[in-house]
Design an enzyme around this catalytic site. Structure first.
Site, PDB file in Angstrom:
ATOM      1  N   ASN A  10       0.887  -1.175   0.000  1.00 37.06           N
ATOM      2  CA  ASN A  10       0.000   0.000   0.000  1.00 37.06           C
ATOM      3  C   ASN A  10       0.918   1.216   0.000  1.00 37.06           C
ATOM      4  O   ASN A  10       1.505   1.546   1.024  1.00 37.06           O
ATOM      5  CB  ASN A  10      -0.894  -0.020   1.245  1.00 37.06           C
ATOM      6  CG  ASN A  10      -1.703   1.260   1.375  1.00 37.06           C
ATOM      7  OD1 ASN A  10      -1.810   2.028   0.417  1.00 37.06           O
ATOM      8  ND2 ASN A  10      -2.265   1.492   2.554  1.00 37.06           N
ATOM      9  N   LYS A  12       0.182   4.239  -0.332  1.00 35.69           N
ATOM     10  CA  LYS A  12      -0.463   5.440   0.254  1.00 35.69           C
ATOM     11  C   LYS A  12      -0.251   6.642  -0.661  1.00 35.69           C
ATOM     12  O   LYS A  12      -0.225   6.487  -1.876  1.00 35.69           O
ATOM     13  CB  LYS A  12       0.067   5.684   1.672  1.00 35.69           C
ATOM     14  CG  LYS A  12       0.035   4.436   2.536  1.00 35.69           C
ATOM     15  CD  LYS A  12       0.163   4.745   3.985  1.00 35.69           C
ATOM     16  CE  LYS A  12       0.280   3.454   4.776  1.00 35.69           C
ATOM     17  NZ  LYS A  12       0.044   3.620   6.179  1.00 35.69           N
ATOM     18  N   HIS A  95      -9.591   1.306   4.310  1.00 32.81           N
ATOM     19  CA  HIS A  95      -8.354   1.446   5.080  1.00 32.81           C
ATOM     20  C   HIS A  95      -8.618   2.387   6.256  1.00 32.81           C
ATOM     21  O   HIS A  95      -9.403   3.339   6.135  1.00 32.81           O
ATOM     22  CB  HIS A  95      -7.236   1.997   4.179  1.00 32.81           C
ATOM     23  CG  HIS A  95      -5.885   1.936   4.827  1.00 32.81           C
ATOM     24  ND1 HIS A  95      -5.469   2.861   5.757  1.00 32.81           N
ATOM     25  CD2 HIS A  95      -4.868   1.046   4.687  1.00 32.81           C
ATOM     26  CE1 HIS A  95      -4.245   2.537   6.161  1.00 32.81           C
ATOM     27  NE2 HIS A  95      -3.861   1.439   5.533  1.00 32.81           N
ATOM     28  N   GLU A  97      -7.022   4.765   7.428  1.00 37.79           N
ATOM     29  CA  GLU A  97      -6.757   6.185   7.137  1.00 37.79           C
ATOM     30  C   GLU A  97      -7.949   6.803   6.412  1.00 37.79           C
ATOM     31  O   GLU A  97      -8.290   7.967   6.638  1.00 37.79           O
ATOM     32  CB  GLU A  97      -5.460   6.321   6.319  1.00 37.79           C
ATOM     33  CG  GLU A  97      -4.240   6.055   7.196  1.00 37.79           C
ATOM     34  CD  GLU A  97      -3.035   5.507   6.458  1.00 37.79           C
ATOM     35  OE1 GLU A  97      -2.984   5.575   5.219  1.00 37.79           O
ATOM     36  OE2 GLU A  97      -2.136   4.981   7.150  1.00 37.79           O
ATOM     37  N   GLU A 167      -5.868  -5.017  10.139  1.00 37.97           N
ATOM     38  CA  GLU A 167      -4.831  -4.027  10.407  1.00 37.97           C
ATOM     39  C   GLU A 167      -5.126  -3.291  11.703  1.00 37.97           C
ATOM     40  O   GLU A 167      -5.919  -2.324  11.711  1.00 37.97           O
ATOM     41  CB  GLU A 167      -4.763  -3.002   9.267  1.00 37.97           C
ATOM     42  CG  GLU A 167      -4.446  -3.593   7.919  1.00 37.97           C
ATOM     43  CD  GLU A 167      -3.758  -2.577   7.030  1.00 37.97           C
ATOM     44  OE1 GLU A 167      -2.633  -2.839   6.602  1.00 37.97           O
ATOM     45  OE2 GLU A 167      -4.336  -1.502   6.795  1.00 37.97           O
ATOM     46  N   GLY A 173       2.092   2.029  10.597  1.00 33.71           N
ATOM     47  CA  GLY A 173       3.042   3.140  10.468  1.00 33.71           C
ATOM     48  C   GLY A 173       3.728   3.498  11.775  1.00 33.71           C
ATOM     49  O   GLY A 173       4.368   4.542  11.882  1.00 33.71           O
ATOM     50  N   SER A 213       3.041  -2.516  10.199  1.00 32.55           N
ATOM     51  CA  SER A 213       4.495  -2.569  10.394  1.00 32.55           C
ATOM     52  C   SER A 213       5.110  -3.932  10.046  1.00 32.55           C
ATOM     53  O   SER A 213       6.038  -4.386  10.719  1.00 32.55           O
ATOM     54  CB  SER A 213       4.861  -2.139  11.816  1.00 32.55           C
ATOM     55  OG  SER A 213       4.408  -0.815  12.053  1.00 32.55           O
TER      56      SER A 213
HETATM   57  C1  PEP Z   1      -0.888   0.058   5.805  1.00 34.80           C
HETATM   58  O1  PEP Z   1      -0.860   1.199   5.412  1.00 34.80           O
HETATM   59  O2  PEP Z   1      -1.794  -0.672   5.404  1.00 34.80           O
HETATM   60  C2  PEP Z   1       0.164  -0.415   6.706  1.00 34.80           C
HETATM   61  C3  PEP Z   1       0.040  -1.587   7.260  1.00 34.80           C
HETATM   62  O3  PEP Z   1       1.234   0.423   6.909  1.00 34.80           O
HETATM   63  P1  PEP Z   1       2.634   0.029   7.618  1.00 34.80           P
HETATM   64  O4  PEP Z   1       3.081  -1.277   7.029  1.00 34.80           O
HETATM   65  O5  PEP Z   1       3.555   1.174   7.268  1.00 34.80           O
HETATM   66  O6  PEP Z   1       2.379  -0.077   9.075  1.00 34.80           O
END
Ligand code: PEP
Length: 250
Positions: A10, A12, A95, A97, A167, A173, A213
């Site tokens: 992803n 972003k 997501h 976000e 998630e 992040g 992460s």
């Molecule tokens: C994501 O944006 O779906 C995500 C899991 O980000 P990260 O791997 O940076 O934590």
């Protein structure tokens, strides 16, 4: 039937179109793994050049969002028809976000899921709890609600082909990964929820990713868990390390 792992990046809101093509060229040779479905989730403006750059490779392209109408006066939105015509195979929906900054509700996510399926795009439907919800002990109640509403009016045959990404918001992040046991516990809970909504066969087929992460150091342990069928990867999907994540079993 063993579920094939699916590992999706992803990106972003990162990578201009020219940067995106350069990143695809860097990653192409690093993400060769026939055991895994490899997906790059890219910003809307990067879709056309990235699809072109991925032609003839094992990489499928995902959009990071999509609107639930066919066309019309929805300034700034992107329709499923546009995505299909551009060669998109998957779409990341709901997501955290988008839920947080753009106020997407479970009902919005459900409309988008149904529309994507209608157009033959595979939804990667995201769910996950906040740290506060985890501390209150309501993780599974909250996620079951997200999953149940997100899948309303989706048939069992359609659900079987979908991807759900678990998630935890506190792990996105932040560099703070859920332990493989924590991630497995929730992914197993989501699979049980799917069995309750549909049946055991649907639960056995749907793919459930972990995201939060994921990196080259923790991917193998996470993906070895019984109910974790791969990952949705943010930060690390922009680096050559994504190749190590995709080739976690090599
Ligand atoms: C994501 O944006 O779906 C995500 C899991 O980000 P990260 O791997 O940076 O934590």
């Amino acid at each position: 039937m063993a579920r094939k792992k699916i590992i999706a990046g992803n990106w972003k809101m990162n990578m201009t179109p020219s940067e995106a093509v350069a990143l695809v060229e860097t990653l192409k040779p690093l993400v060769q793994n026939d055991d895994v479905d490899v997906v790059f989730g890219v910003p809307a403006i990067d879709i056309v050049p990235v699809v072109e750059a991925c032609k003839g490779t094992n990489i499928a392209v995902a959009a990071e969002n999509m609107y639930f109408e066919e066309s019309g006066a929805y300034t700034g939105e992107i329709s499923p028809k546009m995505l299909v015509d551009a060669g998109v195979k998957y779409v990341i929906l709901g997501h955290s976000e988008r839920r947080d900054y753009f106020k997407e509700t479970d009902a919005d996510v459900n409309k988008k899921v149904l529309k994507a399926i209608e157009h033959g795009i595979t939804p990667i439907m995201c769910c996950g709890e906040s740290l506060e919800q985890r501390e209150q002990g309501i993780t599974m109640d909250f996620i079951r609600q997200q999953v149940k509403i997100g899948l309303q009016n989706v048939t069992a045959d359609q659900a079987k082909k979908m991807v759900i990404a678990y998630e935890p918001i506190w792990a996105i992040g932040t560099g703070k990964t859920a332990t493989s046991e924590q991630a497995e516990e929730v992914c197993r809970g989501i699979r049980q929820c799917i069995a309750e909504i549909y049946d055991d066969a649907t639960a056995a087929e749907i793919r459930i990713q972990y995201g939060g992460s994921v990196n080259a150091g923790n991917a193998a342990e996470l993906f070895a868990m019984e109910d974790i069928d791969g990952g949705l990867v943010g930060g690390a999907s922009l680096k050559p390390d994504f190749g190590k994540i995709v080739c976690y079993n090599k």
